[in-house]
Scaffold this motif. Structure first.
Motif, short mmCIF file in Angstrom:
data_model
loop_
_atom_site.label_atom_id
_atom_site.label_comp_id
_atom_site.label_asym_id
_atom_site.label_seq_id
_atom_site.Cartn_x
_atom_site.Cartn_y
_atom_site.Cartn_z
N VAL A 11 -31.17 32.13 41.93
CA VAL A 11 -32.19 33.19 41.76
C VAL A 11 -33.26 32.99 42.82
O VAL A 11 -33.50 31.86 43.27
CB VAL A 11 -32.83 33.15 40.35
N PRO A 12 -33.95 34.05 43.24
CA PRO A 12 -35.03 33.90 44.22
C PRO A 12 -36.17 33.06 43.67
O PRO A 12 -36.43 33.05 42.45
CB PRO A 12 -35.48 35.35 44.47
N VAL A 13 -36.85 32.38 44.55
CA VAL A 13 -37.98 31.55 44.14
C VAL A 13 -39.06 32.41 43.49
O VAL A 13 -39.72 32.00 42.53
CB VAL A 13 -38.54 30.78 45.35
N ASP A 14 -39.26 33.63 43.98
CA ASP A 14 -40.29 34.52 43.44
C ASP A 14 -40.04 34.90 41.98
O ASP A 14 -40.97 35.29 41.27
CB ASP A 14 -40.39 35.80 44.28
N ALA A 15 -38.79 34.79 41.54
CA ALA A 15 -38.46 35.15 40.16
C ALA A 15 -38.64 33.98 39.20
O ALA A 15 -38.48 34.16 37.98
CB ALA A 15 -37.02 35.66 40.08
N MET A 16 -39.00 32.81 39.70
CA MET A 16 -39.16 31.64 38.86
C MET A 16 -40.57 31.58 38.28
O MET A 16 -41.50 32.16 38.85
CB MET A 16 -38.88 30.36 39.67
N PRO A 17 -40.75 30.87 37.16
CA PRO A 17 -42.11 30.68 36.63
C PRO A 17 -43.00 29.99 37.66
O PRO A 17 -42.52 29.16 38.45
CB PRO A 17 -41.88 29.79 35.40
N GLY A 18 -44.26 30.32 37.64
CA GLY A 18 -45.18 29.78 38.64
C GLY A 18 -45.23 28.27 38.66
O GLY A 18 -45.31 27.66 39.74
N TRP A 19 -45.16 27.63 37.48
CA TRP A 19 -45.25 26.17 37.43
C TRP A 19 -44.00 25.51 37.99
O TRP A 19 -44.04 24.34 38.38
CB TRP A 19 -45.46 25.72 35.98
N PHE A 20 -42.89 26.27 38.07
CA PHE A 20 -41.63 25.69 38.53
C PHE A 20 -41.39 25.91 40.02
O PHE A 20 -40.58 25.21 40.63
CB PHE A 20 -40.47 26.31 37.72
N ARG A 21 -42.08 26.87 40.61
CA ARG A 21 -41.80 27.21 42.01
C ARG A 21 -41.95 26.05 42.97
O ARG A 21 -41.15 25.92 43.90
CB ARG A 21 -42.71 28.38 42.43
N PRO A 22 -42.97 25.19 42.84
CA PRO A 22 -43.06 24.07 43.79
C PRO A 22 -41.82 23.16 43.78
O PRO A 22 -41.46 22.61 44.82
CB PRO A 22 -44.30 23.30 43.30
N VAL A 23 -41.17 23.03 42.61
CA VAL A 23 -39.95 22.22 42.54
C VAL A 23 -38.87 22.82 43.43
O VAL A 23 -38.13 22.11 44.12
CB VAL A 23 -39.46 22.11 41.08
N ALA A 24 -38.77 24.15 43.40
CA ALA A 24 -37.76 24.82 44.21
C ALA A 24 -38.14 24.89 45.69
O ALA A 24 -37.27 24.81 46.56
CB ALA A 24 -37.53 26.24 43.68
N GLU A 25 -39.42 25.03 45.97
CA GLU A 25 -39.84 25.22 47.36
C GLU A 25 -39.85 23.93 48.16
O GLU A 25 -39.42 23.91 49.31
CB GLU A 25 -41.24 25.85 47.38
#
Length: 270
Positions: A205-219
């Protein structure tokens, strides 16, 4: 009385190439005779590909703004190709731990061979296996509908180069994990992040679709910029700064893994 002199530089290079080629053949023979580990690890990305395409494909495609299942196939294939590399390198960690615990490395230490050739054989063999695994998963993806019609020859070459560089980086990390593990089971467990990290990236899934608190883990991890770069090369979408980030991650991990592995390998056995 004359003192013995060190071999000339061309002779040392020839010795290194010869011994590295011998170790490479040894590791490829082991992989051919005992393919169960490679096949088991290879089944994970293939099963995920089939699962997400045929079970979740239509729903996930709608979630990312696609038209139908074919859009989601195009989206997830780059991530699964890199996940395939991570899966394959787990076998490398287990293989080198087996060599360390079964005594063959101790025997190699007593022989007049180029010592780094032992690691070089494992690394080159693993990279070749990773490339072959990627080709197989890519063939399955094409069979179920993946197409890359927007990529030109230069972009295909860049995509292949990124896959090889990524495989080299993860292989050196896996070698370090294998040398640091007391047994094969521990090596497999230590290398599990190489499979888990793609699941926490932009592979599905795109990073933009992830919860805000989880995005740094993906980025802030190596898989996401590499996936976005490969996706851009194969599908003709924008790459932005992900290309430089992917190369930087690969080079950094390769240098770190090489230093870690050679330090562990050259340390006196306890």
């Amino acid at each position: 009385m004359s003192t013995p002199t060190a071999p000339a530089r061309p002779a040392r290079i020839s010795l290194a190439v010869r011994d590295s080629s011998t170790m490479l053949r040894r590791n490829l023979l082991h992989a051919r005779r005992y393919p169960s580990m490679t096949l088991n690890l290879l089944l994970t990305p293939i099963m995920l590909l089939l699962l997400f395409v045929y079970i979740f494909g239509d729903t996930m495609s709608a979630g990312i703004g696609g038209g139908d299942r074919s859009d989601y196939i195009a989206y997830i294939v780059p991530g699964l190709l890199l996940m395939t590399i991570g899966s394959t390198t787990i076998g490398t960690a287990v293989s080198i731990t087996n060599d360390m615990t079964e005594g063959i490395i101790a025997r190699f230490r007593t022989m007049a061979i180029h010592r780094p050739s032992v690691l070089v054989g494992h690394v080159v063999g693993s990279v070749l296996q990773s490339v072959m695994s990627v080709v197989l998963v890519g063939a399955v993806a094409v069979a179920i509908g993946f197409r890359s019609t927007d990529a030109n020859a230069l972009e295909w070459l860049a995509a292949f180069g990124l896959l090889v560089l990524f495989a080299l980086a993860l292989t050196w990390i896996a070698v370090g994990m294998g040398l640091s593990s007391p047994n094969a089971e521990a090596a497999g467990n230590n290398a599990m992040p190489l499979i888990l990290l793609p699941l926490l990236s932009s592979a599905f899934v795109p990073v933009d679709a992830m919860p805000g608190w989880f995005r740094p883990v993906a980025e802030y991890q190596p898989f996401t910029p590499a996936i976005e770069t490969l996706r851009g090369l194969l599908l003709g979408t924008g790459i932005g700064h992900n290309g430089w980030l992917a190369v930087a991650w690969c080079l950094g991990l390769a240098v770190l893994g090489c230093f870690w592995s050679t330090s562990k390998f050259n340390a006196d056995p306890k």
